[in-house]
Design a protein around this motif. Structure first.
Motif, PDB file in Angstrom:
ATOM      1  N   VAL A   1     -67.644 -11.177  30.902  1.00 12.84           N
ATOM      2  CA  VAL A   1     -67.190 -10.134  31.778  1.00 12.84           C
ATOM      3  C   VAL A   1     -66.108 -11.224  32.812  1.00 12.84           C
ATOM      4  O   VAL A   1     -65.030 -10.884  32.862  1.00 12.84           O
ATOM      5  N   GLY A   2     -66.649 -12.334  33.155  1.00 13.99           N
ATOM      6  CA  GLY A   2     -65.863 -13.041  34.178  1.00 13.99           C
ATOM      7  C   GLY A   2     -64.637 -13.470  33.313  1.00 13.99           C
ATOM      8  O   GLY A   2     -63.557 -13.601  34.118  1.00 13.99           O
ATOM      9  N   THR A   3     -64.846 -14.204  32.251  1.00  6.38           N
ATOM     10  CA  THR A   3     -63.528 -14.508  31.377  1.00  6.38           C
ATOM     11  C   THR A   3     -62.795 -13.563  31.151  1.00  6.38           C
ATOM     12  O   THR A   3     -61.507 -13.541  31.338  1.00  6.38           O
ATOM     13  N   ALA A   4     -63.247 -12.399  30.681  1.00 10.91           N
ATOM     14  CA  ALA A   4     -62.184 -11.283  30.485  1.00 10.91           C
ATOM     15  C   ALA A   4     -61.436 -10.856  31.794  1.00 10.91           C
ATOM     16  O   ALA A   4     -60.255 -10.633  31.750  1.00 10.91           O
ATOM     17  N   ALA A   5     -62.220 -10.850  33.057  1.00 11.04           N
ATOM     18  CA  ALA A   5     -61.372 -10.527  34.226  1.00 11.04           C
ATOM     19  C   ALA A   5     -60.393 -11.632  34.338  1.00 11.04           C
ATOM     20  O   ALA A   5     -59.259 -11.197  34.972  1.00 11.04           O
ATOM     21  N   ARG A   6     -60.674 -12.734  34.156  1.00 10.60           N
ATOM     22  CA  ARG A   6     -59.498 -13.824  34.283  1.00 10.60           C
ATOM     23  C   ARG A   6     -58.447 -13.557  33.379  1.00 10.60           C
ATOM     24  O   ARG A   6     -56.875 -13.706  34.011  1.00 10.60           O
ATOM     25  N   MET A   7     -58.792 -13.242  32.441  1.00  4.52           N
ATOM     26  CA  MET A   7     -57.499 -12.936  31.242  1.00  4.52           C
ATOM     27  C   MET A   7     -56.781 -11.691  31.802  1.00  4.52           C
ATOM     28  O   MET A   7     -55.513 -11.806  31.320  1.00  4.52           O
ATOM     29  N   SER A   8     -57.228 -10.803  32.322  1.00  2.08           N
ATOM     30  CA  SER A   8     -56.663  -9.640  32.586  1.00  2.08           C
ATOM     31  C   SER A   8     -55.831  -9.875  33.828  1.00  2.08           C
ATOM     32  O   SER A   8     -54.822  -9.099  33.941  1.00  2.08           O
ATOM     33  N   THR A   9     -55.860 -10.975  34.374  1.00  5.74           N
ATOM     34  CA  THR A   9     -54.740 -11.322  35.504  1.00  5.74           C
ATOM     35  C   THR A   9     -53.683 -12.191  35.064  1.00  5.74           C
ATOM     36  O   THR A   9     -52.670 -12.588  35.851  1.00  5.74           O
ATOM     37  N   ILE A  10     -53.880 -12.575  33.688  1.00  4.27           N
ATOM     38  CA  ILE A  10     -52.679 -13.358  33.294  1.00  4.27           C
ATOM     39  C   ILE A  10     -51.511 -12.572  32.623  1.00  4.27           C
ATOM     40  O   ILE A  10     -51.830 -11.775  31.350  1.00  4.27           O
ATOM     41  N   LYS A  11     -50.478 -12.289  33.318  1.00  6.36           N
ATOM     42  CA  LYS A  11     -49.530 -11.322  32.757  1.00  6.36           C
ATOM     43  C   LYS A  11     -48.417 -12.520  32.307  1.00  6.36           C
ATOM     44  O   LYS A  11     -48.038 -13.279  32.729  1.00  6.36           O
ATOM     45  N   GLU A  12     -47.809 -11.717  30.997  1.00  7.02           N
ATOM     46  CA  GLU A  12     -46.391 -12.380  30.406  1.00  7.02           C
ATOM     47  C   GLU A  12     -45.315 -11.448  30.595  1.00  7.02           C
ATOM     48  O   GLU A  12     -45.294 -10.705  29.815  1.00  7.02           O
ATOM     49  N   ASP A  13     -44.512 -12.033  31.505  1.00  5.49           N
ATOM     50  CA  ASP A  13     -43.392 -11.245  31.710  1.00  5.49           C
ATOM     51  C   ASP A  13     -42.023 -12.127  31.809  1.00  5.49           C
ATOM     52  O   ASP A  13     -42.302 -13.327  31.915  1.00  5.49           O
ATOM     53  N   THR A  14     -40.922 -11.504  32.496  1.00  5.84           N
ATOM     54  CA  THR A  14     -39.808 -12.555  32.447  1.00  5.84           C
ATOM     55  C   THR A  14     -39.884 -13.613  33.648  1.00  5.84           C
ATOM     56  O   THR A  14     -38.830 -14.445  33.685  1.00  5.84           O
ATOM     57  N   ARG A  15     -40.732 -13.307  34.522  1.00  3.73           N
ATOM     58  CA  ARG A  15     -40.855 -14.035  36.008  1.00  3.73           C
ATOM     59  C   ARG A  15     -42.121 -14.684  36.108  1.00  3.73           C
ATOM     60  O   ARG A  15     -42.040 -15.591  37.058  1.00  3.73           O
ATOM     61  N   GLN A  16     -43.312 -14.267  35.560  1.00  7.26           N
ATOM     62  CA  GLN A  16     -44.493 -14.719  35.983  1.00  7.26           C
ATOM     63  C   GLN A  16     -44.768 -16.194  35.456  1.00  7.26           C
ATOM     64  O   GLN A  16     -44.393 -16.362  34.282  1.00  7.26           O
ATOM     65  N   TYR A  17     -45.254 -16.945  36.191  1.00 11.42           N
ATOM     66  CA  TYR A  17     -45.898 -18.241  36.126  1.00 11.42           C
ATOM     67  C   TYR A  17     -47.322 -18.278  35.965  1.00 11.42           C
ATOM     68  O   TYR A  17     -48.075 -17.571  36.631  1.00 11.42           O
ATOM     69  N   PRO A  18     -48.064 -18.657  34.879  1.00 11.80           N
ATOM     70  CA  PRO A  18     -47.309 -19.335  33.551  1.00 11.80           C
ATOM     71  C   PRO A  18     -46.936 -18.090  32.453  1.00 11.80           C
ATOM     72  O   PRO A  18     -47.590 -17.138  32.502  1.00 11.80           O
ATOM     73  N   SER A  19     -46.127 -18.640  31.749  1.00 10.78           N
ATOM     74  CA  SER A  19     -45.519 -17.679  30.388  1.00 10.78           C
ATOM     75  C   SER A  19     -45.525 -18.418  29.075  1.00 10.78           C
ATOM     76  O   SER A  19     -44.970 -17.988  28.136  1.00 10.78           O
ATOM     77  N   TYR A  20     -46.304 -19.659  29.168  1.00 10.79           N
ATOM     78  CA  TYR A  20     -46.297 -20.438  27.828  1.00 10.79           C
ATOM     79  C   TYR A  20     -47.653 -20.745  27.603  1.00 10.79           C
ATOM     80  O   TYR A  20     -48.492 -20.557  28.013  1.00 10.79           O
ATOM     81  N   PRO A  21     -47.770 -20.850  26.120  1.00  7.54           N
ATOM     82  CA  PRO A  21     -49.208 -20.817  25.539  1.00  7.54           C
ATOM     83  C   PRO A  21     -50.146 -22.031  26.331  1.00  7.54           C
ATOM     84  O   PRO A  21     -51.003 -21.658  26.599  1.00  7.54           O
ATOM     85  N   ASN A  22     -49.524 -23.204  26.650  1.00  9.70           N
ATOM     86  CA  ASN A  22     -50.440 -24.047  27.234  1.00  9.70           C
ATOM     87  C   ASN A  22     -50.832 -23.734  28.517  1.00  9.70           C
ATOM     88  O   ASN A  22     -52.072 -24.049  28.966  1.00  9.70           O
ATOM     89  N   GLY A  23     -49.890 -23.160  29.317  1.00 12.30           N
ATOM     90  CA  GLY A  23     -50.240 -22.771  30.606  1.00 12.30           C
ATOM     91  C   GLY A  23     -51.257 -21.589  30.516  1.00 12.30           C
ATOM     92  O   GLY A  23     -52.192 -21.477  31.527  1.00 12.30           O
ATOM     93  N   LYS A  24     -51.214 -20.749  29.692  1.00 13.98           N
ATOM     94  CA  LYS A  24     -52.258 -19.452  29.578  1.00 13.98           C
ATOM     95  C   LYS A  24     -53.605 -20.096  29.214  1.00 13.98           C
ATOM     96  O   LYS A  24     -54.578 -19.647  29.425  1.00 13.98           O
ATOM     97  N   PHE A  25     -53.610 -21.047  28.076  1.00 13.63           N
ATOM     98  CA  PHE A  25     -54.787 -21.700  27.782  1.00 13.63           C
ATOM     99  C   PHE A  25     -55.720 -22.514  28.796  1.00 13.63           C
ATOM    100  O   PHE A  25     -56.696 -22.318  28.863  1.00 13.63           O
ATOM    101  N   ILE A  26     -54.842 -23.074  29.795  1.00  8.54           N
ATOM    102  CA  ILE A  26     -55.174 -23.760  30.572  1.00  8.54           C
ATOM    103  C   ILE A  26     -55.996 -22.653  31.601  1.00  8.54           C
ATOM    104  O   ILE A  26     -57.151 -22.963  32.177  1.00  8.54           O
TER     105      ILE A  26
END
Length: 305
Positions: free
Chosen positions: A20-45
């Motif tokens: 549940v906690g990991t899913a909550a964190r993943m739900s806050t990672i957005k991938e769009d034209t302005r949000q950081y991070p937007s690359y695979p390594n940044g999202k993985f970290i």
């Protein structure tokens, strides 16, 4: 004590809280034209640090119940390390400043770093609430405990995200495409003189491929926010980073009525997407207080100078 900690009941709670906690964190990672991070390594970290935070939140109440105070001390120490996330992100972004089309600026970097740290705590809170809910339900009925814990955790996460969500530029300002024109060598964006562009080649390039945006605040507080240089720096950084910068970048603030405009020659020319991007640029924390201070005071109708 070890048997109690590793019992199927506790293992189920820890596993559920972790997911549940990991899913909550993943739900806050957005991938769009302005949000950081937007690359695979940044999202993985971010996923990994969120999983660590979720583990801490899931294990913490169980260490208290089993009176494993050594474990409690270790977990408290681990929580302190999340403060280093802010420092690490701040230093990383500062190192990239010289390689950007336009620097982010200190205010934007500080806001990004704080967001990274706070989202890890969001993951920790979600897993902690999930495990506590499961503990409070009598009878060890997994069919009831797991859905109840997950539901309460995601409900709290939703409310926290609503509470901590900041405003965007489009929430307090009108944004439109502006007209580029020249009076002699002076570049004008609508009726605002912006810069002296003497070279005929530069003038032709701006006329043919340039884009300009006018941002007009709706309230006194919005005008104060746009007067903050860090906020304006954030806008032009996102515009140049997203659409590229072929040549030239000018910005000017109208001191009479608080309007702000910028003009540039992008690599990718997409006027509609540019307006959407500017509208989604976040209001920085360093300007949010001043915007709230007088957001009810609507500015008078703003025509030309």
């Amino acid at each position: 004590m070890a048997q109690a900690l590793l019992s199927p009941e506790y293992l189920t709670m820890i596993a559920t809280g972790f997911v549940v906690g990991t899913a909550a964190r993943m739900s806050t990672i957005k991938e769009d034209t302005r949000q950081y991070p937007s690359y695979p390594n940044g999202k993985f970290i971010n996923v990994i640090t969120g999983a660590v935070a979720a583990t801490i939140g899931a294990v913490f109440p169980i260490t208290l119940i089993t009176q494993n105070f050594v474990g409690v001390s270790f977990l408290m120490l681990a929580v302190q390390q999340f403060r280093d996330v802010r420092k690490t992100e701040r230093e990383s972004l500062k190192d990239l400043e010289q390689s950007e089309y336009t620097p982010r600026g200190a205010a934007y970097i500080d806001g990004i770093a704080k967001t990274f740290e706070s989202r890890n705590y969001l993951s920790l809170v979600a897993s902690l609430l999930c495990v506590l809910t499961m503990m409070l339900i009598p009878g060890h009925q997994y069919v009831l405990e797991i859905p109840a814990g997950a539901l309460l955790a995601f409900l709290v996460v939703y409310l926290l995200r609503r509470y901590t969500k900041g405003k965007n530029i489009g929430d307090f300002a009108d944004i439109k495409l502006a007209t580029l024109s020249f009076e002699g060598s002076m570049l004008h964006v609508d009726d605002i003189p912006v810069a002296n562009v003497g070279l005929p080649e530069a003038q032709d390039l701006l006329k043919q491929e340039g884009l300009a945006v006018m941002i007009t605040p709706r309230t006194v507080g919005a005008s104060i926010a746009l007067a903050h240089y860090g906020q304006r720096q954030t806008i032009i950084h996102e515009a140049s980073r997203t659409f590229g910068l072929k040549r030239y970048l000018y910005m000017r603030r109208d001191f009479h009525n608080g309007r702000f405009c910028f003009a540039f020659v992008p690599i990718r020319r997409d006027a509609g997407s540019l307006l959407e991007l500017v509208a989604e640029v976040p209001l920085l924390e360093s300007t949010r207080k001043s915007e709230r201070l007088s957001n009810q005071n609507v500015l008078p109708d703003q025509g030309g100078d």
